[in-house]
Design a protein around this motif. Structure first.
Motif, short mmCIF file in Angstrom:
data_model
loop_
_atom_site.label_atom_id
_atom_site.label_comp_id
_atom_site.label_asym_id
_atom_site.label_seq_id
_atom_site.Cartn_x
_atom_site.Cartn_y
_atom_site.Cartn_z
N GLN A 201 0.83 -1.20 0.00
CA GLN A 201 0.00 0.00 0.00
C GLN A 201 0.87 1.26 0.00
N LEU A 202 2.07 1.17 0.55
CA LEU A 202 2.97 2.32 0.57
C LEU A 202 3.42 2.72 -0.83
N LEU A 203 3.32 1.80 -1.78
CA LEU A 203 3.71 2.12 -3.16
C LEU A 203 2.73 3.08 -3.81
N ASP A 204 1.54 3.23 -3.23
CA ASP A 204 0.54 4.15 -3.78
C ASP A 204 0.76 5.59 -3.32
N LEU A 205 1.67 5.80 -2.38
CA LEU A 205 1.98 7.16 -1.92
C LEU A 205 2.95 7.82 -2.89
N ASP A 206 3.22 9.09 -2.68
CA ASP A 206 4.09 9.85 -3.58
C ASP A 206 5.23 10.47 -2.78
N PRO A 207 6.27 9.68 -2.45
CA PRO A 207 7.32 10.19 -1.55
C PRO A 207 8.26 11.19 -2.20
N ARG A 208 8.39 11.14 -3.52
CA ARG A 208 9.26 12.08 -4.25
C ARG A 208 10.67 12.15 -3.66
N GLY A 209 11.19 11.01 -3.27
CA GLY A 209 12.55 10.95 -2.75
C GLY A 209 12.70 11.41 -1.32
N GLY A 210 11.60 11.79 -0.67
CA GLY A 210 11.68 12.35 0.66
C GLY A 210 11.61 11.35 1.80
N THR A 211 11.49 10.06 1.47
CA THR A 211 11.45 9.03 2.51
C THR A 211 12.41 7.92 2.15
#
Length: 363
Positions: A201-211
């Motif tokens: 489910q975490l793959l659906d987020l948008d971390p943009r390199g920030g995590t």
């Protein structure tokens, strides 16, 4: 006719069947708390004085026989009262205020249960807006990171999962989603957490390199004994490329390193699995932490009540010596006259089997 295979059980259902929710008075004043309560409408709700003071749960030696059941069936809701970012300097520059405490998994070497005693369910902190606001202001006060260090060359790194596993936390509330969103937009800071669970489910987020996700790995045979209720090591390795493609930075936690007969050969095989199972793009951004086992006599006694087989591997007085921790606890670690050599051997093995993987620190 080929028999139809049963559909896999969803991850959240495999880890949780929440039947009792302990919560502080007035917790419903927080939006996040109401969201969590709504997810478990049939759970019994029990008001307690504090998330740290739950009569009959914490400090009750009889609960140890229900160690895993408690993790599956009990949830605690509370407010994080004291907010502070503590300096770290190893895995991160700062330890962020916790948005959860405890874990659904049952790794028998985990240090968090030392503080709770005989029960270690997940506590979700409902005042997420106050926590993210604090972190945004704290990062703003740091300004640009002008001096590279082993945590990161350009960003201030905040460990958001010191006392829990964020992959499991994300199955219970949107706290992790909010944190990933926060660090996706902070120009000078990134989040970091270690995990032993593959939560897609975490793959659906948008971390943009920030995590930064640090997948914790150890040889499969050892993991099967001490990594209770976690994702299989092979599944973690398979997920690494997917998380990189989704915009996460992915590092490795080679930990804990548990010394036993044949341990180095097992680690060589694991490193070969990593080299063969990840893309060139992943390996180009890869870095690792190496952490040898530290154990604790109080935790050893707790573990004997629910998982004595694991203690045969973790509790090795013939190899270990006392160590006083920074927090004042009486721990044991591998004897220093041997440990230095073992650390060097594993570092050499990483250089040989997973070339290009930078070791950020080892101890």
């Amino acid at each position: 006719m080929t028999p139809r295979r049963a559909a896999p059980v969803p991850l959240a259902e495999r880890l949780f069947d929440i039947r009792t929710i302990y919560h502080e008075p007035g917790i419903e004043s927080f939006d996040r708390a109401r969201e969590v309560l709504d997810r478990h409408p049939d759970a019994e709700r029990v008001v307690v004085p504090s998330h740290t003071a739950i009569p009959g749960l914490y400090g009750n030696e009889g609960n140890v026989v229900d160690w895993v059941r408690t993790k599956r069936e009990v949830l605690v809701l509370g407010e994080k009262k004291s907010l502070a970012a503590r300096p770290n300097g190893r895995s991160s520059d700062w330890i962020a205020p916790s948005t959860a405490n405890g874990c659904a998994m049952s790794c028998s070497y985990c240090y968090v249960p030392r503080r709770k005693g005989f029960a270690n369910p997940v506590t979700v902190f409902a005042n997420i807006d106050r926590i993210t606001g604090y972190l945004e202001r704290h990062a703003g006060r740091q300004g640009p990171k002008t001096v590279p260090n082993q945590c990161d060359p350009t960003h201030w790194v905040y460990d958001i999962g010191e006392n829990s596993d964020c992959s499991a936390d994300a199955l219970l509330s949107d706290n992790v989603s909010d944190l990933v969103g926060l660090f996706a937009r902070l120009p000078n800071a990134k989040a970091s957490f270690a995990t032993k669970l593959v939560n897609r489910q975490l793959l659906d987020l948008d971390p943009r390199g920030g995590t930064r996700v640090r997948f914790s790995l150890m040889p499969e045979a050892m993991s099967r004994v001490v990594d209770v209720r976690t994702s299989k090591v092979a599944e973690r390795i398979t997920a690494i490329d997917d998380f990189v493609e989704a915009g996460y930075e992915v590092h490795l936690n080679l930990s804990p390193v548990i010394v036993h007969e044949g341990w180095l050969e097992e680690w060589a095989h694991l490193l070969d699995q990593l080299a063969d199972g990840t893309s060139s793009r992943t390996r180009a951004q890869l870095a690792a932490e190496i952490i040898f086992l530290t154990h604790n006599e109080a935790l050893h006694e707790v573990n004997l009540g629910w998982h004595p087989r694991g203690e045969e591997l973790l509790w090795r007085p013939d190899l270990q010596e006392p160590k006083r921790s920074q927090s004042g606890q009486d721990n044991v670690r591998y004897r220093s006259r041997w440990k230095g050599r073992w650390v060097a051997q594993l570092e050499e093995l990483v250089a040989e089997r997973l070339p290009g993987c930078r070791i950020r620190y080892a101890f």
